[in-house]
Scaffold this motif. Structure first.
Motif, short mmCIF file in Angstrom:
data_model
loop_
_atom_site.label_atom_id
_atom_site.label_comp_id
_atom_site.label_asym_id
_atom_site.label_seq_id
_atom_site.Cartn_x
_atom_site.Cartn_y
_atom_site.Cartn_z
N THR A 24 40.67 29.12 49.55
CA THR A 24 40.69 30.23 48.60
C THR A 24 41.51 31.50 49.79
OG1 THR A 24 39.34 30.13 46.25
CG2 THR A 24 40.17 32.40 46.72
N ALA A 25 42.36 32.16 49.33
CA ALA A 25 43.02 33.63 50.15
C ALA A 25 43.36 34.30 48.95
CB ALA A 25 44.50 32.72 50.85
N LEU A 26 43.19 35.51 49.70
CA LEU A 26 43.45 36.52 48.24
C LEU A 26 44.60 37.11 48.94
CD1 LEU A 26 39.98 38.14 47.79
CD2 LEU A 26 41.01 36.20 47.07
N LEU A 27 45.09 37.52 47.98
CA LEU A 27 46.96 38.09 48.16
C LEU A 27 47.11 39.60 47.65
CD1 LEU A 27 49.44 35.07 47.44
CD2 LEU A 27 47.90 35.41 49.54
N PHE A 28 47.29 40.48 48.07
CA PHE A 28 47.48 41.97 47.45
C PHE A 28 49.07 42.38 47.55
CE2 PHE A 28 43.46 41.13 49.34
CZ PHE A 28 42.53 41.86 48.46
N PRO A 29 49.34 42.65 46.47
CA PRO A 29 50.50 42.94 46.73
C PRO A 29 51.50 44.62 47.02
CG PRO A 29 49.89 43.46 44.53
CD PRO A 29 49.32 42.74 45.57
N GLY A 30 52.77 44.63 47.17
CA GLY A 30 52.50 45.88 47.70
C GLY A 30 53.45 47.12 46.94
N ALA A 61 40.27 48.15 42.96
CA ALA A 61 39.47 47.73 42.41
C ALA A 61 38.91 46.53 41.54
CB ALA A 61 40.25 48.77 40.55
N ALA A 62 39.62 45.80 41.80
CA ALA A 62 40.14 44.25 41.45
C ALA A 62 39.38 44.04 42.11
CB ALA A 62 41.94 43.79 41.24
N PHE A 63 39.94 43.78 43.18
CA PHE A 63 39.22 43.04 44.16
C PHE A 63 37.00 42.93 44.64
CE2 PHE A 63 36.49 42.88 48.95
CZ PHE A 63 37.17 41.97 48.97
N ARG A 64 37.30 44.29 43.84
CA ARG A 64 35.37 44.22 44.09
C ARG A 64 35.15 44.32 42.46
NH1 ARG A 64 35.59 51.46 45.40
NH2 ARG A 64 35.37 50.69 47.47
N VAL A 65 36.69 43.67 41.29
CA VAL A 65 35.44 43.14 39.60
C VAL A 65 35.54 41.54 39.87
CG1 VAL A 65 36.20 42.95 37.68
CG2 VAL A 65 36.51 45.17 38.35
N LEU A 66 36.76 41.08 41.21
CA LEU A 66 36.61 39.59 41.37
C LEU A 66 35.17 39.43 42.44
CD1 LEU A 66 38.59 37.02 41.84
CD2 LEU A 66 39.31 37.84 44.08
N MET A 67 34.82 40.11 43.48
CA MET A 67 33.23 39.89 43.86
C MET A 67 32.39 40.00 43.30
SD MET A 67 35.47 38.58 46.34
CE MET A 67 34.14 38.35 47.73
N GLU A 68 32.52 40.84 42.13
CA GLU A 68 30.98 41.07 41.36
C GLU A 68 31.36 40.16 40.91
OE1 GLU A 68 29.68 45.02 38.78
OE2 GLU A 68 31.32 43.51 38.23
N LYS A 69 31.93 39.08 39.78
CA LYS A 69 32.09 38.49 39.19
C LYS A 69 31.95 36.93 39.74
CE LYS A 69 34.11 41.45 35.34
NZ LYS A 69 33.32 40.96 33.78
N THR A 70 32.18 36.82 40.47
CA THR A 70 32.30 35.15 41.40
C THR A 70 31.52 35.16 42.25
OG1 THR A 70 33.97 36.12 42.52
CG2 THR A 70 34.70 35.20 40.18
N GLU A 71 31.10 33.91 42.87
CA GLU A 71 30.89 34.52 44.06
C GLU A 71 31.99 32.92 45.20
OE1 GLU A 71 27.73 30.71 43.78
OE2 GLU A 71 26.77 32.57 42.63
N LEU A 72 33.21 33.67 45.23
CA LEU A 72 34.18 33.42 45.99
C LEU A 72 33.77 33.40 47.69
CD1 LEU A 72 37.63 34.61 44.26
CD2 LEU A 72 37.00 32.01 45.19
#
Length: 402
Positions: free
Chosen positions: A3-9, A71-82
Motif C-alpha cells: 500500500t501507498a498513501l497519497l495526499f492531495p494538494g 484527520a483522514a490519516f489518523r482515522v484510517l490508521m485507527e480503523k485499519t492495520e495498514l
C-alpha cells in the motif's frame, strides 16, 4: 498487496470537505480543534460554512487541506492495520505526507503551511500569476511552446501530473495568450483554483524565506518512506526536508514520476487520504488493471475501502461480535410473556443484524452498543455477567469506552 498513501494538494479544497469525518470521528474532531487552536480561527467553520473564494485563498487553503488530510490519516490508521510502504503528496500534500510519516509534528506542520501560504500570497501580490492544466498535449509540445520568445521567462511547466495532464504557471497575460496556442494545437485547458503561479520562478523570494524557516525547524526520523516531488524518489533522510521543500516551490512537481516509481515496485493498493479525488481520478487513467485506488473523501469511499479490505464472504466482524454476544446472553427475564419479550428486543436485534451485514461508518459502534445494552436490559442480565460481556467486546477493540 502493498500500500501507498497519497495526499492531495491545493486545488482539492471545497466547502464541506472533511465534514463527514468531523461528524463521525472524535479523533478527527480533535484534529480540527488542534489546528483551530494553533491558527486562532475555526478550521471547521472555514471548511464547512465558509465562502469558497475565502477557502481558496492560499493562506487558508493550505492549513485546511493539511488538517483534513491528517484527520483522514489518523482515522484510517485507527480503523485499519495498514502499514504503508510509501507515502507521497502532491505539492502541499508532500508536507502532509511528511507529517503523517512523523517527520513533523502536526502543530509544526500547521504553522509551516500557514507561513508557506502567506509567503505564496505575498509573492502573488508582487507579481500576479496563475496556473493552467493542459490536457491532450504532450509535455514536449507544451515545453516547446513555453520556450518560444514571447513566452520565455513568462510561462513554465510547473506540474508533470500524468501522460494526459501537464500544468503550466506564469504571468496572467502570458497565460491568456499561450492558452490560445494550446487550444489551436488540439489541447484542452482548465484554469486551476489556486492563488498564484506556484512551482515557478515567480516563487523564488518565497522559497528563500521558506528555506530560512525550515532551517530553524526540528525534524524527526520517518516511520514511512516519503517520496519527494522534486526527485520522484524517497527522501534519503529528514535532513533533506529544508532543501527539498523550498526547491519544490520553484521547480516542477514530478507527480507522474512519483506514480511511476510506485508502479515499478508493484505498489498496487493506492489510497488517497484527504479532500476530493483529484489524485484518484488521474490514477485511474494511468494505472495497471491490477491496481486498487481508493479516495477517502465521502462516506461511501470509506465504506468501499473497508469492504475491499475485508476477507471476501465475511460479515462486518466488529458488529457481528455484538450480535453474537446478544444472542448468547442467557435470558433471566422469566416472568414476562414470551410475545412481549420478543416484541421488546426485536428492534434491537434487527439493528445488530443490519450493522453486521453492512459497512456503517458514522456512529456504528454507538448504535451497536446501545442495541446490545437494550437487549441485556430486556434479558435482565446480572451485573457481573453484563460486565464480562461488555469487557470482552472492549478487549477485542470494538468498544472504546465501556
Amino acid at each position: 498487496m502493498q500500500t501507498a498513501l497519497l495526499f492531495p494538494g491545493q486545488g482539492s479544497q471545497y466547502i464541506g470537505m472533511g465534514q463527514e469525518l468531523f461528524t463521525s470521528s472524535l479523533l478527527a474532531r480533535r484534529t480540527f480543534e488542534e489546528a483551530s487552536e494553533i491558527l486562532g480561527n475555526s478550521v471547521s467553520k472555514l471548511c464547512f460554512q465558509g465562502d469558497l473564494a475565502e477557502l481558496t485563498r492560499t493562506e487558508y487553503a493550505q492549513p485546511c487541506i493539511l488538517t483534513v488530510g491528517i484527520a483522514a490519516f489518523r482515522v484510517l490508521m485507527e480503523k485499519t492495520e495498514l502499514n504503508p510502504v510509501y507515502l507521497a503528496g502532491h505539492s502541499l500534500g508532500e508536507i502532509t505526507a511528511l507529517t503523517a510519516s512523523g517527520a513533523l509534528h502536526f502543530a509544526d506542520a500547521i504553522r509551516l503551511v500557514r507561513l508557506r501560504g502567506m509567503l505564496m500570497r505575498d509573492a502573488q501580490m508582487q507579481r500576479a500569476g496563475s496556473m493552467l492544466a493542459v490536457h491532450g498535449l504532450s509535455s514536449q509540445v507544451i515545453e516547446k511552446e513555453c520556450r518560444e520568445p514571447e513566452f520565455r521567462g513568462q510561462v513554465v511547466i510547473s506540474n508533470l501530473n500524468s501522460s494526459r495532464q501537464t500544468v503550466v504557471s506564469g504571468y496572467m497575460d502570458a497565460l491568456s495568450m499561450i492558452q490560445n496556442r494550446f487550444v489551436a494545437l488540439g489541447g484542452y485547458v482548465t484554469p486551476l483554483q489556486v492563488g498564484g503561479a506556484f512551482h515557478s520562478p515567480l516563487m523564488k523570494d518565497a522559497a528563500m524565506k521558506l528555506y530560512d524557516e525550515l532551517s530553524c525547524m526540528r525534524f524527526h526520523p520517518m516511520r514511512y518512506s516519503v517520496l519527494s516531488n522534486v526527485t520522484a524518489l524517497p527522501y534519503p533522510s529528514e535532513t533533506c526536508i529544508p532543501s527539498f521543500l523550498s526547491e519544490q516551490m520553484v521547480e516542477k512537481v514530478h507527480w507522474q514520476g512519483c506514480v511511476q516509481f510506485l508502479m515499478e515496485r508493484q505498489i498496487n493498493n493506492l489510497i488517497e487520504v484527504g479532500p476530493g479525488s483529484v489524485l484518484s481520478n488521474m490514477l485511474r487513467r494511468e494505472r495497471p488493471e491490477s491496481c486498487l485506488i481508493h479516495p477517502t473523501d465521502k462516506k461511501e469511499d470509506w465504506q468501499k475501502l473497508m469492504k475491499d479490505r475485508a476477507p471476501k464472504g465475511t460479515e462486518n466482524a466488529p458488529y457481528a461480535r455484538y450480535l453474537k454476544a446478544a444472542l448468547c446472553a442467557r435470558n433471566h427475564n422469566i416472568h414476562v410473556e414470551t410475545s412481549d419479550y420478543l416484541e421488546e428486543v426485536a428492534g434491537s436485534f434487527r439493528e445488530l443484524e443490519r450493522l453486521a451485514k453492512s459497512e456503517e461508518f458514522a456512529g456504528g459502534n454507538d448504535k451497536a452498543l446501545k442495541a446490545l445494552k437494550h437487549i441485556l436490559d430486556c434479558k435482565m442480565t446480572p451485573a457481573p455477567q453484563r460486565g464480562d460481556i461488555l469487557s470482552h467486546i472492549a478487549e477485542e477493540g470494538v468498544v472504546q469506552h465501556v
